[in-house]
Scaffold this active site. Structure first.
Site, PDB file in Angstrom:
ATOM      1  N   HIS A 174      -3.268 -58.960 -80.840  1.00 33.71           N
ATOM      2  CA  HIS A 174      -2.334 -60.885 -81.127  1.00 33.71           C
ATOM      3  C   HIS A 174      -2.686 -61.427 -79.761  1.00 33.71           C
ATOM      4  CE1 HIS A 174       1.119 -57.686 -83.044  1.00 33.71           C
ATOM      5  NE2 HIS A 174       1.063 -58.837 -83.971  1.00 33.71           N
TER       6      HIS A 174
ATOM      7  N   ASP B 259      -6.356 -58.368 -90.933  1.00 26.88           N
ATOM      8  CA  ASP B 259      -5.647 -58.055 -92.478  1.00 26.88           C
ATOM      9  C   ASP B 259      -6.052 -58.842 -93.551  1.00 26.88           C
ATOM     10  OD1 ASP B 259      -3.900 -56.409 -91.103  1.00 26.88           O
ATOM     11  OD2 ASP B 259      -3.161 -57.733 -90.312  1.00 26.88           O
TER      12      ASP B 259
END
Ligand code: PAF
Length: 269
Positions: free
Chosen positions: A33, A146
């Site tokens: 992140h 992802d």
């Protein structure tokens, strides 16, 4: 950093800003992140991070309950990274309004994780669409770890002619090639050792497929992964990222979803 829990207040703050970059997250922030957020902060506009654990994308109540949460640390990280806005809404704030766009689920949603997590991608597209309608960002930054989610969000945006650009972001790995993820924090030291061994084997498997034209079967590699301590293997698949099919050249990514203990981990490389 300004914190908002209410979409109306957030909207009135950002209404006039036409260069917002959105980084949607479910919290339990990690190096992956951080890398995405840093990329956004380096850009020209303002950075808005959302933290919302979206119940609709969990196909299992226990998984939702056990999903890692670390609010204090998240806030510390976001302040350090100097983001402009944090949106941390309640369930009602996200779901109690009628959306303009219709959820578009490309057929790729039926593959890979879609075969094992019923309703997961519909839940992801639903929440991301809502975040887009609320924040109207110029860009949305999403991780390539992802890949399936990234692909499906892109398709939804295109189909609904949403004016937000998708920026794919590189996967960040540790020295053992483990991709950072929130769920990783749930592994104990013993489980982490198992994962390191498994990843070594998967990396070698990919290399062999390229260099030796090895054709040993997926069931054999699955057995090997189980013997190294995985509790379950949902899939190990090689896919050409351009065609989303089985590759006929040496250019592909190896996708996997495995359980170490009760923790489901996915990656592609
Ligand atoms: O990748 C995630 O953390 C979530 O799926 C997302 C994109 C924030 C939607 O809830």
């Amino acid at each position: 950093m300004k914190l908002f829990t209410n979409k109306k207040k957030l909207r009135s703050e950002i209404r006039k800003i036409n260069n917002i970059s959105l980084v949607p997250t479910m919290g339990a922030l990690h190096e992956g992140h951080e890398s995405i957020i840093r990329k956004s902060v380096r850009g020209s506009g303002k950075t808005l991070v959302s933290i919302f654990i979206n119940p609709k994308q969990f196909n299992n109540r226990k998984d939702l309950k056990n999903y890692p949460r670390n609010n204090k640390n998240d806030i510390k990280i976001l302040k350090r990274l100097k983001i402009d806005y944090l949106y941390k809404p309640s369930y009602t704030d996200v779901y109690k309004f009628k959306t303009k766009n219709k959820i578009y689920l490309d057929k790729f949603s039926k593959k890979l994780c879609g075969q094992f997590r019923k309703g997961h991608f519909r839940g992801v597209i639903n929440v991301v669409n809502r975040l887009l309608e609320i924040t109207k960002p110029k860009k949305i930054l999403l991780g390539k770890k992802d890949f399936q989610q990234l692909y499906l969000i892109k398709k939804h945006i295109k189909k609904n002619r949403i004016k937000t650009k998708v920026l794919p972001c590189k996967t960040v790995r540790d020295k053992n090639f483990i991709a950072f993820s929130s769920r990783l924090k749930k592994l104990n030291a013993h489980e982490k050792t198992k994962l390191i061994r498994i990843i070594k084997v998967l990396k070698k498997y990919k290399k062999d497929l390229i260099t030796k034209k090895e054709t040993y079967s997926f069931s054999l590699i699955k057995k090997k992964i189980i013997s190294l301590g995985a509790k379950k293997v949902d899939y190990i698949k090689i896919i050409d990222l351009n065609t989303l099919k089985k590759p006929n050249k040496n250019k592909f990514n190896l996708f996997y979803a495995i359980y170490i203990g009760n923790i489901r981990l996915i990656d592609n490389f």
